[in-house]
Write a protein that holds these residues in place. Structure first.
Motif, PDB file in Angstrom:
ATOM      1  N   ILE A  42       0.814  -1.248  -0.199  1.00  0.00           N
ATOM      2  CA  ILE A  42       0.122  -0.097   0.066  1.00  0.00           C
ATOM      3  C   ILE A  42       0.889   1.169  -0.018  1.00  0.00           C
ATOM      4  O   ILE A  42       0.923   1.837  -0.854  1.00  0.00           O
ATOM      5  CB  ILE A  42      -0.884  -0.053   1.148  1.00  0.00           C
ATOM      6  CG1 ILE A  42      -2.078  -1.199   0.870  1.00  0.00           C
ATOM      7  CG2 ILE A  42      -1.736   1.104   1.400  1.00  0.00           C
ATOM      8  CD1 ILE A  42      -2.879  -1.243   2.152  1.00  0.00           C
ATOM      9  N   ALA A  43       1.814   1.193   0.979  1.00  0.00           N
ATOM     10  CA  ALA A  43       2.784   2.480   0.967  1.00  0.00           C
ATOM     11  C   ALA A  43       3.558   2.800  -0.103  1.00  0.00           C
ATOM     12  O   ALA A  43       3.623   3.963  -0.693  1.00  0.00           O
ATOM     13  CB  ALA A  43       3.665   2.387   2.150  1.00  0.00           C
ATOM     14  N   GLU A  44       4.274   1.577  -0.785  1.00  0.00           N
ATOM     15  CA  GLU A  44       5.091   2.066  -1.848  1.00  0.00           C
ATOM     16  C   GLU A  44       4.020   2.451  -3.206  1.00  0.00           C
ATOM     17  O   GLU A  44       4.585   3.474  -4.090  1.00  0.00           O
ATOM     18  CB  GLU A  44       5.935   0.698  -2.243  1.00  0.00           C
ATOM     19  CG  GLU A  44       6.897   0.453  -1.315  1.00  0.00           C
ATOM     20  CD  GLU A  44       7.816  -0.622  -1.543  1.00  0.00           C
ATOM     21  OE1 GLU A  44       7.372  -1.602  -2.502  1.00  0.00           O
ATOM     22  OE2 GLU A  44       8.766  -0.801  -1.036  1.00  0.00           O
ATOM     23  N   ARG A  51      -1.217   8.831  -4.383  1.00  0.00           N
ATOM     24  CA  ARG A  51      -2.447   8.722  -4.103  1.00  0.00           C
ATOM     25  C   ARG A  51      -2.392   7.381  -2.955  1.00  0.00           C
ATOM     26  O   ARG A  51      -2.124   6.472  -3.482  1.00  0.00           O
ATOM     27  CB  ARG A  51      -3.187   8.075  -5.408  1.00  0.00           C
ATOM     28  CG  ARG A  51      -3.842   9.229  -6.338  1.00  0.00           C
ATOM     29  CD  ARG A  51      -4.667   8.586  -7.393  1.00  0.00           C
ATOM     30  NE  ARG A  51      -5.256   7.459  -7.352  1.00  0.00           N
ATOM     31  CZ  ARG A  51      -5.188   6.170  -7.832  1.00  0.00           C
ATOM     32  NH1 ARG A  51      -4.160   6.270  -9.034  1.00  0.00           N
ATOM     33  NH2 ARG A  51      -5.669   5.111  -7.429  1.00  0.00           N
ATOM     34  N   LEU A  52      -3.217   7.695  -2.120  1.00  0.00           N
ATOM     35  CA  LEU A  52      -3.351   6.796  -1.128  1.00  0.00           C
ATOM     36  C   LEU A  52      -3.955   5.397  -1.571  1.00  0.00           C
ATOM     37  O   LEU A  52      -3.623   4.364  -1.136  1.00  0.00           O
ATOM     38  CB  LEU A  52      -3.962   7.343   0.260  1.00  0.00           C
ATOM     39  CG  LEU A  52      -3.979   6.415   1.506  1.00  0.00           C
ATOM     40  CD1 LEU A  52      -2.615   5.996   1.816  1.00  0.00           C
ATOM     41  CD2 LEU A  52      -4.436   7.159   2.800  1.00  0.00           C
ATOM     42  N   ASP A  53      -5.021   5.521  -2.400  1.00  0.00           N
ATOM     43  CA  ASP A  53      -5.653   4.323  -2.850  1.00  0.00           C
ATOM     44  C   ASP A  53      -5.144   3.730  -4.112  1.00  0.00           C
ATOM     45  O   ASP A  53      -5.838   2.964  -4.800  1.00  0.00           O
ATOM     46  CB  ASP A  53      -7.230   4.766  -3.110  1.00  0.00           C
ATOM     47  CG  ASP A  53      -7.356   5.821  -4.063  1.00  0.00           C
ATOM     48  OD1 ASP A  53      -6.486   6.371  -4.629  1.00  0.00           O
ATOM     49  OD2 ASP A  53      -8.568   6.041  -4.234  1.00  0.00           O
ATOM     50  N   PHE A  58      -5.439  -1.538  -0.754  1.00  0.00           N
ATOM     51  CA  PHE A  58      -6.135  -0.385  -0.089  1.00  0.00           C
ATOM     52  C   PHE A  58      -7.582  -0.651  -0.344  1.00  0.00           C
ATOM     53  O   PHE A  58      -8.224  -0.494  -1.200  1.00  0.00           O
ATOM     54  CB  PHE A  58      -5.602   1.033  -0.542  1.00  0.00           C
ATOM     55  CG  PHE A  58      -6.378   1.972   0.501  1.00  0.00           C
ATOM     56  CD1 PHE A  58      -5.525   2.170   1.667  1.00  0.00           C
ATOM     57  CD2 PHE A  58      -7.496   2.574   0.070  1.00  0.00           C
ATOM     58  CE1 PHE A  58      -5.922   3.441   2.314  1.00  0.00           C
ATOM     59  CE2 PHE A  58      -7.874   3.612   0.813  1.00  0.00           C
ATOM     60  CZ  PHE A  58      -7.109   3.998   1.962  1.00  0.00           C
ATOM     61  N   VAL A  59      -8.119  -0.719   1.038  1.00  0.00           N
ATOM     62  CA  VAL A  59      -9.701  -1.366   0.975  1.00  0.00           C
ATOM     63  C   VAL A  59     -10.396  -0.134   1.881  1.00  0.00           C
ATOM     64  O   VAL A  59      -9.911   0.078   2.888  1.00  0.00           O
ATOM     65  CB  VAL A  59     -10.041  -2.667   1.435  1.00  0.00           C
ATOM     66  CG1 VAL A  59     -11.691  -2.743   1.350  1.00  0.00           C
ATOM     67  CG2 VAL A  59      -9.357  -3.589   0.815  1.00  0.00           C
TER      68      VAL A  59
END
Length: 161
Positions: A42-44, A51-53, A58-59
């Protein structure tokens, strides 16, 4: 002749008192930085795409996620990113003031007077709680910092803010 030495009056030498409850955060005139721990995937993806999603991992909205304005509290909660494989990467996320204030304006207080949450409070997708602040060695300090829990459809707003 005027002296360039600062005054050492007793009022100036008195240390400031730390407020018991305070939003401890890095901020500027437009944004506030909050921290959140994520898995590597998710972070990479989030850093790469800004964009976080960005990651399919990422749910949104399945459970409440807690953002923390205090860096020390985030490091405590994640065990310096060593506690859990789902929390190995800490991201500093800049939210606009309007997004952050919108979250706070809709929040229910999670811990108050030792009473259980009302049905309305339990169903509220935003919660706040005041947890003991931590120092750099993760020691508990004598004052509290804010955490903001974001759940349900509000996660999408927070992610885009």
């Amino acid at each position: 002749m005027a002296s360039s030495t600062p005054s050492t009056s007793s009022a100036a030498a008195k240390p400031a008192t730390t407020p018991y409850r305070q939003i401890r955060a890095v901020y500027d005139s437009e944004t506030i930085t909050v921290y959140q721990a994520y898995s590597k995937t998710i972070a990479e993806a989030a850093v790469r795409e800004q964009r976080l999603d960005a990651s399919p991992d990422f749910v949104c909205g399945q459970r409440m996620t807690w953002i923390k304005p205090s860096w020390c509290w985030m490091m405590y909660r994640s065990g310096y990113a060593l506690k859990d494989t789902r929390q190995t990467h800490i991201l500093a996320l800049k939210l606009t003031h309007s997004t952050f204030l919108s979250l706070l304006s809709r929040a229910s207080l999670s811990h108050h007077s030792g009473l259980p949450l009302t049905a309305e409070e339990r169903n509220n997708p935003v919660r706040v709680q005041w947890d003991p602040e931590r120092g750099p060695r993760l020691e508990k300090l004598g004052y509290r910092s804010l955490q903001v829990g974001v759940g349900g459809s509000v996660v999408k707003e927070w992610v885009s803010g």
